[in-house]
Design an enzyme around this catalytic site. Structure first.
Site, PDB file in Angstrom:
ATOM      1  N   HIS A  52      50.258  22.771  27.155  1.00 28.76           N
ATOM      2  CA  HIS A  52      49.630  21.788  28.041  1.00 28.76           C
ATOM      3  C   HIS A  52      50.314  20.436  27.781  1.00 28.76           C
ATOM      4  O   HIS A  52      50.778  20.173  26.667  1.00 28.76           O
ATOM      5  CB  HIS A  52      48.149  21.715  27.673  1.00 28.76           C
ATOM      6  CG  HIS A  52      47.308  20.855  28.558  1.00 28.76           C
ATOM      7  ND1 HIS A  52      47.230  19.496  28.411  1.00 28.76           N
ATOM      8  CD2 HIS A  52      46.486  21.167  29.595  1.00 28.76           C
ATOM      9  CE1 HIS A  52      46.394  19.005  29.317  1.00 28.76           C
ATOM     10  NE2 HIS A  52      45.933  19.993  30.059  1.00 28.76           N
ATOM     11  N   ASP A  90      46.580  24.053  19.042  1.00 22.69           N
ATOM     12  CA  ASP A  90      45.799  23.551  20.169  1.00 22.69           C
ATOM     13  C   ASP A  90      44.834  24.671  20.564  1.00 22.69           C
ATOM     14  O   ASP A  90      45.240  25.669  21.164  1.00 22.69           O
ATOM     15  CB  ASP A  90      46.751  23.186  21.315  1.00 22.69           C
ATOM     16  CG  ASP A  90      45.998  22.802  22.593  1.00 22.69           C
ATOM     17  OD1 ASP A  90      44.768  22.986  22.653  1.00 22.69           O
ATOM     18  OD2 ASP A  90      46.667  22.345  23.534  1.00 22.69           O
ATOM     19  N   GLN A 102      41.754  26.236  24.686  1.00 18.19           N
ATOM     20  CA  GLN A 102      41.414  27.417  25.490  1.00 18.19           C
ATOM     21  C   GLN A 102      40.995  28.604  24.633  1.00 18.19           C
ATOM     22  O   GLN A 102      40.623  29.646  25.178  1.00 18.19           O
ATOM     23  CB  GLN A 102      42.608  27.826  26.374  1.00 18.19           C
ATOM     24  CG  GLN A 102      43.010  26.790  27.392  1.00 18.19           C
ATOM     25  CD  GLN A 102      41.965  26.574  28.481  1.00 18.19           C
ATOM     26  OE1 GLN A 102      41.066  27.400  28.691  1.00 18.19           O
ATOM     27  NE2 GLN A 102      42.054  25.452  29.177  1.00 18.19           N
ATOM     28  N   LYS A 107      34.927  22.297  27.262  1.00 17.17           N
ATOM     29  CA  LYS A 107      35.343  23.657  27.640  1.00 17.17           C
ATOM     30  C   LYS A 107      34.508  24.694  26.893  1.00 17.17           C
ATOM     31  O   LYS A 107      34.578  25.882  27.162  1.00 17.17           O
ATOM     32  CB  LYS A 107      36.821  23.860  27.310  1.00 17.17           C
ATOM     33  CG  LYS A 107      37.751  22.971  28.135  1.00 17.17           C
ATOM     34  CD  LYS A 107      39.201  23.290  27.860  1.00 17.17           C
ATOM     35  CE  LYS A 107      40.142  22.186  28.243  1.00 17.17           C
ATOM     36  NZ  LYS A 107      40.371  22.068  29.688  1.00 17.17           N
ATOM     37  N   CYS A 131      48.647  20.902  34.403  1.00 14.08           N
ATOM     38  CA  CYS A 131      49.155  20.073  33.293  1.00 14.08           C
ATOM     39  C   CYS A 131      50.088  20.881  32.393  1.00 14.08           C
ATOM     40  O   CYS A 131      50.082  20.713  31.166  1.00 14.08           O
ATOM     41  CB  CYS A 131      48.033  19.462  32.469  1.00 14.08           C
ATOM     42  SG  CYS A 131      46.968  18.390  33.428  1.00 14.08           S
TER      43      CYS A 131
HETATM   44  N1  7TS Z   1      45.285  21.930  25.622  1.00 20.67           N
HETATM   45  C1  7TS Z   1      45.036  22.953  26.441  1.00 20.67           C
HETATM   46  C2  7TS Z   1      45.582  24.312  26.137  1.00 20.67           C
HETATM   47  C3  7TS Z   1      44.238  22.733  27.582  1.00 20.67           C
HETATM   48  O1  7TS Z   1      43.983  23.753  28.394  1.00 20.67           O
HETATM   49  C4  7TS Z   1      43.735  21.447  27.838  1.00 20.67           C
HETATM   50  C5  7TS Z   1      42.945  21.121  29.085  1.00 20.67           C
HETATM   51  C6  7TS Z   1      44.002  20.424  26.926  1.00 20.67           C
HETATM   52  C7  7TS Z   1      44.783  20.708  25.831  1.00 20.67           C
HETATM   53  C8  7TS Z   1      43.450  19.052  27.077  1.00 20.67           C
HETATM   54  O2  7TS Z   1      42.091  19.072  26.858  1.00 20.67           O
HETATM   55  P1  7TS Z   1      41.203  17.767  27.086  1.00 20.67           P
HETATM   56  O3  7TS Z   1      39.810  18.247  26.964  1.00 20.67           O
HETATM   57  O4  7TS Z   1      41.585  16.785  26.029  1.00 20.67           O
HETATM   58  O5  7TS Z   1      41.536  17.258  28.461  1.00 20.67           O
HETATM   59  N2  7TS Z   1      43.199  22.020  30.145  1.00 20.67           N
HETATM   60  C9  7TS Z   1      42.793  21.861  31.426  1.00 20.67           C
HETATM   61  C10 7TS Z   1      43.025  22.839  32.390  1.00 20.67           C
HETATM   62  O6  7TS Z   1      43.594  23.906  32.196  1.00 20.67           O
HETATM   63  N3  7TS Z   1      42.533  22.417  33.568  1.00 20.67           N
HETATM   64  O7  7TS Z   1      41.978  21.198  33.377  1.00 20.67           O
HETATM   65  C11 7TS Z   1      42.141  20.861  32.047  1.00 20.67           C
END
Ligand code: 7TS
Length: 424
Positions: free
Chosen positions: A141, A218, A221, A244, A382
């Protein structure tokens, strides 16, 4: 109940946990799911972007602001004491959830993005020299790419990228070739948001450790879908987001080994992260407070704790098994639609289905599905390098949670047929 699998509490010998929770009962815990959108029952399949919140979490937030709100670690008055206790109890719950050795190793952040930026700014700035290397993978990401790019640019260091194969799988042999005495850090996703691939994260960590290189995982997910044990993985840092994980937005976690965190400089300066301040010298607070400058997201942390408590009544293994069943049902159903090409066909996957449809832009797929009440995400997710790797500008992505049903998969299939009709 719509699917063949029932979500059972982990200990079925225990009378009180014998209740088999069928999906339709679980759905009742999520008020948003009973809504209609565009006159149709909501089919929410955008769980990888953010998941919906159970009533217990919504009530915890409401209760916090109605009767508990106060700042933490400051006042000696009752409300402040209670808020501090609740905030720290949430930290302890997170600690047990990921099996960290101590609550000192659990830092509350705004989310995965901030957790990664914290490590890049603090650990990275301290340890990188010109010519040093950081390893990431092709399926990251943007939030696990850009902070490292910024760091490498600042330090004159080099970003190395592990390639993936046509199924979207991490290439361990290529990774092994990239590890060398200049490698200072490996930062890899546990599960890909765009592809659903579950990486062999234990091996990735063990291989880096042979070179004495720390690994950040990371887990944005992974934490919502797989049991995570940071001690068994032996990862050095693990980052994830509350929103999430069926919790509130604006709260996330950085797990770090105490030994590493202790030796790292603070990420931000301000209140709470200090022990004493004079104009000549500031002495920093102990872990984890050293990394929590300013008033934290108290309500968010409490809500996250409640979300974890909610999930634990089912057991993550049971939820994962149910989601896997749903993926096994959805994958052939989607892939046999004429003109559909799945992007991300790894052997080990969480419940993410990314696809493109011949002659139709993913945004048009998303727009027509939206008219049917079906929420999916379209775009590059992203993860633009993943799109480049597969030669597509974007994909349509359905991502499932344990409250989704086979009927909803059927609705998605019918919706895609409608898209084809419109464009034929
Ligand atoms: N890493 C991964 C693997 C992600 O899927 C996401 C967000 C992030 C980092 C960032 O997370 P945040 O909570 O700090 O924003 N992924 C997604 C997505 O797949 N669709 O919207 C956000």
């Amino acid at each position: 109940m719509s699917a063949a699998v029932e979500i059972l509490p982990p200990d079925t010998r225990d009378e009180s946990s014998r209740r088999a929770l069928a999906v339709h009962r679980v759905r009742e815990d999520f008020p948003i799911l009973s809504q209609k959108v565009r006159g149709k029952p909501l089919v929410y399949l955008d769980n990888a972007a953010t998941s919906q919140k159970p009533q217990a979490v919504i009530e915890a937030l409401q209760r916090y602001y109605a009767v508990e709100n106060s700042n933490v670690h400051r006042g000696i008055h009752l409300l402040s004491e209670q808020a501090t206790q609740a905030y720290e109890a949430a930290r302890a719950r997170v600690q047990r959830f990921v099996n960290a050795a101590s609550t000192r190793e659990i830092i509350f952040t705004r989310g995965t993005t901030e957790s990664i930026n914290l490590v890049a700014a603090s650990y990275g700035r301290r340890h990188l020299q010109p010519g040093d290397e950081v390893i990431i993978s092709w399926m990251e990401h943007h939030s696990n790419i850009v902070p490292w790019q910024m760091l490498c640019e600042e330090k004159g260091a080099i970003l190395r990228v592990v390639p993936i194969n046509d199924d979207g799988e991490f290439l361990l042999q290529e990774y092994e070739k990239l590890l060398n005495p200049r490698t200072r850090l490996v930062s890899v996703t546990h599960v890909s948001n765009a592809l659903g691939t579950i990486n062999p994260i234990g091996e990735i960590i063990a291989m880096a450790h042979r070179w004495d290189v720390p690994v950040l995982v990371d887990g944005a997910q992974a934490a919502p879908h797989l049991p995570v044990d940071v001690q068994a993985l032996d990862c050095d840092f693990y980052a994830f987001s509350g929103h999430k994980l069926y919790g509130p937005t604006g709260i996330g976690v950085l797990y770090g080994k105490a030994r590493l965190l202790d030796a790292m400089p603070p990420y931000q300066g301000g209140g709470d992260m200090i022990r004493s301040v004079t104009f000549e010298k500031t002495i920093y607070n102990a872990l984890p407070y050293k990394f929590e400058a300013g008033t934290p997201n108290v309500a968010g942390a409490i809500g996250l704790g409640v979300a974890i408590e909610y999930l634990e009544q089912f057991g993550l293994e049971n939820l994962a098994a149910y989601e896997h069943e749903l993926l096994s049902y959805a994958t052939p159903a989607i892939s046999r639609i004429p003109g559909v090409r799945l992007i991300g066909t790894a052997r080990e996957k969480t419940s993410v289905l990314s696809f493109v449809l011949d002659g139709v832009h993913p945004h048009d797929v998303g727009t027509i599905l939206d008219r049917e009440g079906i929420a999916i995400r379209t775009g590059h997710h992203c993860a633009q390098p993943v799109m480049d790797r597969f030669g597509v500008p974007a994909t349509a992505r359905a991502s499932f949670a344990f409250y989704n049903t086979r009927e909803e998969v059927d609705a998605l299939v019918a919706g895609i047929h409608k898209v084809i009709e419109v464009f034929s």
